[in-house]
Design a protein around this motif. Structure first.
Motif, PDB file in Angstrom:
ATOM      1  N   PHE A 135      14.914 -17.727  -8.730  1.00  0.00           N
ATOM      2  CA  PHE A 135      14.262 -17.983  -7.565  1.00  0.00           C
ATOM      3  C   PHE A 135      14.960 -19.275  -7.419  1.00  0.00           C
ATOM      4  CE2 PHE A 135       9.175 -17.439  -9.208  1.00  0.00           C
ATOM      5  CZ  PHE A 135       9.282 -16.158  -8.351  1.00  0.00           C
ATOM      6  N   GLY A 136      16.016 -19.504  -7.301  1.00  0.00           N
ATOM      7  CA  GLY A 136      17.435 -20.391  -7.128  1.00  0.00           C
ATOM      8  C   GLY A 136      17.605 -21.642  -8.776  1.00  0.00           C
ATOM      9  N   GLY A 137      16.544 -21.567  -9.306  1.00  0.00           N
ATOM     10  CA  GLY A 137      17.313 -22.558 -10.725  1.00  0.00           C
ATOM     11  C   GLY A 137      17.654 -22.398 -11.577  1.00  0.00           C
ATOM     12  N   ARG A 138      18.543 -23.408 -11.467  1.00  0.00           N
ATOM     13  CA  ARG A 138      19.476 -23.646 -12.294  1.00  0.00           C
ATOM     14  C   ARG A 138      19.532 -24.967 -13.042  1.00  0.00           C
ATOM     15  NH1 ARG A 138      19.622 -19.955 -10.036  1.00  0.00           N
ATOM     16  NH2 ARG A 138      22.116 -19.212  -8.149  1.00  0.00           N
ATOM     17  N   GLY A 139      20.250 -24.536 -14.428  1.00  0.00           N
ATOM     18  CA  GLY A 139      20.658 -25.165 -16.216  1.00  0.00           C
ATOM     19  C   GLY A 139      21.183 -26.381 -15.174  1.00  0.00           C
ATOM     20  N   ALA A 140      20.950 -27.927 -15.163  1.00  0.00           N
ATOM     21  CA  ALA A 140      21.692 -28.080 -14.049  1.00  0.00           C
ATOM     22  C   ALA A 140      22.241 -29.587 -14.393  1.00  0.00           C
ATOM     23  CB  ALA A 140      22.076 -28.583 -13.354  1.00  0.00           C
ATOM     24  N   ALA A 141      23.024 -31.020 -14.851  1.00  0.00           N
ATOM     25  CA  ALA A 141      22.878 -31.603 -15.378  1.00  0.00           C
ATOM     26  C   ALA A 141      23.414 -32.853 -15.405  1.00  0.00           C
ATOM     27  CB  ALA A 141      22.668 -32.268 -17.357  1.00  0.00           C
ATOM     28  N   PHE A 142      23.309 -33.939 -14.806  1.00  0.00           N
ATOM     29  CA  PHE A 142      25.231 -35.058 -14.297  1.00  0.00           C
ATOM     30  C   PHE A 142      24.220 -36.257 -14.876  1.00  0.00           C
ATOM     31  CE2 PHE A 142      26.896 -38.074 -11.181  1.00  0.00           C
ATOM     32  CZ  PHE A 142      28.017 -37.732 -11.619  1.00  0.00           C
ATOM     33  N   LYS A 143      25.292 -36.920 -15.872  1.00  0.00           N
ATOM     34  CA  LYS A 143      25.910 -38.269 -16.153  1.00  0.00           C
ATOM     35  C   LYS A 143      26.662 -39.058 -15.814  1.00  0.00           C
ATOM     36  CE  LYS A 143      25.199 -39.276 -21.187  1.00  0.00           C
ATOM     37  NZ  LYS A 143      25.675 -38.900 -22.380  1.00  0.00           N
ATOM     38  N   ALA A 144      26.361 -40.004 -15.953  1.00  0.00           N
ATOM     39  CA  ALA A 144      27.869 -41.429 -16.169  1.00  0.00           C
ATOM     40  C   ALA A 144      26.898 -42.439 -16.710  1.00  0.00           C
ATOM     41  CB  ALA A 144      27.506 -41.615 -14.211  1.00  0.00           C
ATOM     42  N   SER A 145      28.244 -43.324 -16.976  1.00  0.00           N
ATOM     43  CA  SER A 145      28.217 -44.313 -17.920  1.00  0.00           C
ATOM     44  C   SER A 145      29.445 -45.387 -17.138  1.00  0.00           C
ATOM     45  CB  SER A 145      28.101 -43.569 -18.890  1.00  0.00           C
ATOM     46  OG  SER A 145      29.887 -43.475 -19.166  1.00  0.00           O
ATOM     47  N   PHE A 146      29.126 -46.944 -18.018  1.00  0.00           N
ATOM     48  CA  PHE A 146      30.240 -47.400 -17.612  1.00  0.00           C
ATOM     49  C   PHE A 146      29.692 -48.926 -18.023  1.00  0.00           C
ATOM     50  CE2 PHE A 146      25.825 -48.806 -14.744  1.00  0.00           C
ATOM     51  CZ  PHE A 146      25.969 -49.923 -15.252  1.00  0.00           C
ATOM     52  N   THR A 147      30.705 -49.244 -18.218  1.00  0.00           N
ATOM     53  CA  THR A 147      31.103 -50.348 -19.893  1.00  0.00           C
ATOM     54  C   THR A 147      31.576 -51.394 -18.654  1.00  0.00           C
ATOM     55  OG1 THR A 147      31.451 -48.796 -21.431  1.00  0.00           O
ATOM     56  CG2 THR A 147      31.536 -51.047 -22.003  1.00  0.00           C
ATOM     57  N   VAL A 148      30.182 -53.299 -19.517  1.00  0.00           N
ATOM     58  CA  VAL A 148      30.742 -54.085 -18.943  1.00  0.00           C
ATOM     59  C   VAL A 148      31.321 -54.666 -19.927  1.00  0.00           C
ATOM     60  CG1 VAL A 148      30.032 -56.245 -17.677  1.00  0.00           C
ATOM     61  CG2 VAL A 148      28.545 -53.777 -17.484  1.00  0.00           C
TER      62      VAL A 148
END
Length: 420
Positions: A135-148
């Motif tokens: 059906f077009g499903g994908r195991g997908a993830a996106f992660k971002a981080s930043f440090t001040v």
């Protein structure tokens, strides 16, 4: 004339026709319901995947707006406000110190600590026909981080992952193949005590791209491809964007992304999963030590000015190595364990079976002065004291000249006080 007690033929015929019409209607209704359910499922999966892609693309664009050491606490607060639904931090988060992480994923990357539906567990465990993927499903993830730190953003990182659907039906112990790329900023592109398990490779790659290193973990060949990018905190913004310009269409394409280069086009030039013959043909092998001195100075823990006193060849089984006696003139970066005036052994050059593994430019000539980039306290098995020999890696020796000293200062200026 009909027989007594018999049904008229017309009545039987009408009953059969009525039954067939009713059966056809039932079949059509069942088919319509089934088709509707399939279409609804496809629509639901596609909405979920495309919403994830849209949010991930927006987050990536926002991360590309960060300018390390320049983006302010106010800029960080705007990011936290925009992405608060996906963001979190541990402990305190102030202008003086804060690490903020943003993470979004599809249902197949769900967090086990977060409440979820039993039907989802069942589908993920028993989906032998790969329905979700069809059906077009994908195991997908996106992660971002930043440090001040001290009112500005000093560090950033991103990670993207996507599964490659199976073309055949699933079997027991049959795992999806995964593509993953992680990229992060560092003040030194070298393993440190604060980050001892990060693989950053040797310095040779800096001859082609002095602002970043790339690598891959061992043991990931069949069910995964993983690439890692480490870039300097002083990398030009346009280069950072190129290194992290992910192709988020991998989240929604019916023709799935199958290789690491599909997920990150910049990885095509790195040959992370190519065979050794292709790597040997790389221009990197021709002049591996054409590395800017400022890049070596940026990454080294200790930098010493020394004078060569003597050299000799030491044989250890089939290995031959050159051992030099050097006098430490002074430490140019951080207080080194070896004090000025100390005479210590140095191991700058190695041979294997009589063939030099390092450039002859790294050979120490007695009576001359050199700048050496020393291995020390970069790993837990490399701790050094004043009695330790001075060891330096490939490309770790330079002539001590005014030009080299000026390049050293350029590299030192790229270091900061935040680890790693």
């Amino acid at each position: 004339m009909s027989r007594p007690g018999a049904f008229p033929l017309s009545l039987v015929s009408n009953s059969n026709m009525t039954f067939r019409k009713w059966a056809v209607r039932v079949v059509r209704l069942a088919g319509g319901v089934a088709l509707s359910l399939v279409l609804i499922a496809i629509l639901a999966v596609q909405i979920q995947q495309r919403a994830l892609r849209w949010h991930a693309e927006r987050l990536s664009a926002d991360m590309h707006q960060i300018r390390l050491y320049q983006s302010t606490w106010a800029d960080a607060q705007r990011l936290m406000h925009s992405w608060g639904a996906w963001g979190h931090y541990d402990g305190n988060c102030t202008a003086e110190s804060c690490k903020y992480e943003i993470e979004m994923d599809s249902i197949t990357f769900y967090n086990p600590l977060v409440p979820h539906h039993a039907w989802l567990d069942w589908l993920l465990m028993h989906d032998r026909f790969n329905i979700y993927q069809w059906f077009g499903g994908r195991g997908a993830a996106f992660k971002a981080s930043f440090t001040v730190h001290n009112g500005t953003i000093w560090r950033e990182s991103t990670t993207i992952s996507v599964t490659v659907p199976r073309r055949r039906m699933r079997r027991d112990n049959d795992f999806d193949r995964t593509l993953s790329v992680g990229a992060g900023s560092y003040q030194r592109l070298h393993r440190t005590l604060e980050n001892p398990f990060v693989y950053m490779g040797g310095a040779e790659g800096l001859a082609q791209h002095p602002y970043y290193k790339v690598g891959r973990p061992g043991g990931c060949m069949i069910n995964c491809q993983i690439g890692v990018v480490y870039y300097s905190t002083h990398t030009p913004p346009a280069e950072i964007e190129r290194l992290t310009l992910y192709d988020f269409s991998c989240f929604t394409r019916f023709n799935p992304c199958a290789e690491l280069e599909d997920l990150l086009p910049a990885a095509k030039e790195w040959h992370l999963y190519n065979n050794e013959d292709e790597l040997k043909r790389s221009p990197l092998q021709e002049r591996p030590c054409d590395i800017p001195v400022w890049a070596l100075a940026r990454d080294a823990r200790y930098v010493l000015a020394v004078e060569a006193i003597s050299t000799k060849i030491v044989t250890d089984q089939e290995h031959h190595r050159e051992v030099a006696k050097i006098r430490v003139v002074r430490s140019l970066k951080e207080p080194a364990p070896w004090l000025p005036g100390a005479i210590v052994d140095a191991h700058p050059l190695y041979w294997l079976n009589g063939s030099s593994a390092f450039s002859q430019d790294e050979h120490l000539v007695p009576g001359r002065r050199y700048i050496v980039f020393v291995i020390g306290n970069d790993d837990r098995d490399q701790l050094v004291t004043k009695d330790s020999p001075v060891r330096f890696e490939r490309c770790g020796v330079q002539e001590d000249t005014p030009e080299i000293r000026r390049e050293l200062e350029k590299g030192f200026a790229q270091n900061d006080t935040l680890n790693p």
